[in-house]
Design an enzyme around this catalytic site. Structure first.
Site, mmCIF file in Angstrom:
data_model
loop_
_atom_site.group_PDB
_atom_site.id
_atom_site.type_symbol
_atom_site.label_atom_id
_atom_site.label_comp_id
_atom_site.label_asym_id
_atom_site.label_seq_id
_atom_site.Cartn_x
_atom_site.Cartn_y
_atom_site.Cartn_z
ATOM 1 N N ASP A 1 -3.703 -3.083 1.464
ATOM 2 C CA ASP A 1 -4.014 -2.328 1.169
ATOM 3 C C ASP A 1 -2.718 -0.787 1.122
ATOM 4 O OD1 ASP A 1 -4.063 0.528 0.228
ATOM 5 O OD2 ASP A 1 -5.913 0.247 1.273
ATOM 6 N N TYR B 1 -7.214 -15.578 -3.237
ATOM 7 C CA TYR B 1 -8.219 -15.171 -4.122
ATOM 8 C C TYR B 1 -8.376 -13.573 -4.736
ATOM 9 C CZ TYR B 1 -12.683 -13.058 -5.141
ATOM 10 O OH TYR B 1 -13.334 -12.652 -6.543
ATOM 11 N N GLU C 1 -4.803 -12.637 -4.983
ATOM 12 C CA GLU C 1 -3.312 -12.330 -5.885
ATOM 13 C C GLU C 1 -3.401 -12.865 -7.513
ATOM 14 O OE1 GLU C 1 1.119 -15.343 -4.926
ATOM 15 O OE2 GLU C 1 -1.032 -14.806 -3.690
#
Length: 251
Positions: A125, A202, A204
């Site tokens: 994040d 996943y 990416e």
């Protein structure tokens, strides 16, 4: 908590390669493998590489498959996420992979100085409003310095232009050594040239499907005795962070 999550937590308890030590537990007991990862856990002298915020452990597993002479540890605070990668490690009997459920802020409770050779930070994040929670902030650099070996490397892969720009500014301000840098990993300099494994998580793949570029930085955090300074710059926020997960720019 859902029954599915409870079942995963119960299954993790029986996995010897998964070590669950959240803050509440660390307050009452010492982590048993601190300073003993080589001798007591992996039982070899191979380098130890950690992935922070590993999620489902796709990168940890992918790296362990490719480099059997390196020990990999995925770390995340969410046990239900770790379960996915932990299951694969068990099924494939990967002896050089493990997972820790714990807070990144407590890294020095899990490792002694010099015990870690490299750190991977994959798609964190960007924490655009909270510098202290940003995994490439100077606060976290000091934490990484406390466990990395001299000359140890930090790898950042991110879809976030904000985090990439911020991290570059932090590196440049503090004169840190950059080993590799690209703002378009799959269409710029070849991955082989940068020595980056072609492992795609996943999320990416989702970013790539949206037409977004992947940024990569590899650098050394520097001598822990030298204080680091936070960059004081204005950076444009990532607008696409408000997209729904199934949004695609190609639609």
């Amino acid at each position: 908590m859902s029954k599915n999550k409870l079942a995963k937590f119960a299954e993790l308890e029986g996995m010897s390669h998964v070590l669950q030590y959240p803050f509440a537990r660390l307050r009452n007991e010492e982590f048993p493998f601190k300073g003993k990862w080589h001798a007591d856990f992996f039982k070899n002298n191979n380098p130890v590489v950690i992935e922070l915020g590993c999620g489902k452990g796709e990168y940890t597993v992918g790296l362990a498959r490719r480099n059997t002479d390196v020990n990999y540890i995925g770390m995340d605070v969410k046990g239900a996420r770790i379960w996915s990668g932990a299951k694969i490690v068990l099924e494939e009997q990967l002896k050089n992979a493990a997972f820790v459920r714990g807070e990144i802020e407590m890294l020095d409770r899990f490792f002694v100085p010099g015990e870690v050779s490299e750190i991977w930070i994959t798609f964190p994040d960007p924490q655009m409003k909270k510098v202290n929670k940003r995994l490439t902030s100077t606060r976290f650099m000091d934490i990484y310095r406390s466990v990395l070996s001299p000359g140890g490397l930090i790898h950042l892969k991110t879809d976030s232009a904000f985090l990439y720009t911020y991290t570059k500014a932090m590196i440049e301000l503090n004169g840190l050594a950059v080993m590799a840098d690209t703002d378009d990993l799959y269409h710029g300099v070849t991955m082989e040239h940068l020595n980056v494994p072609d492992i795609r998580t996943y999320y990416e793949k989702q970013w790539l499907d949206r037409g977004l570029t992947i940024k990569y930085l590899c650098f050394k955090p520097g001598d822990k005795s030298i204080p680091l300074t936070e960059p004081d710059i204005e950076i444009e926020f990532d607008s696409y962070r408000s997209f729904g997960r199934n949004y695609s720019t190609t639609k």
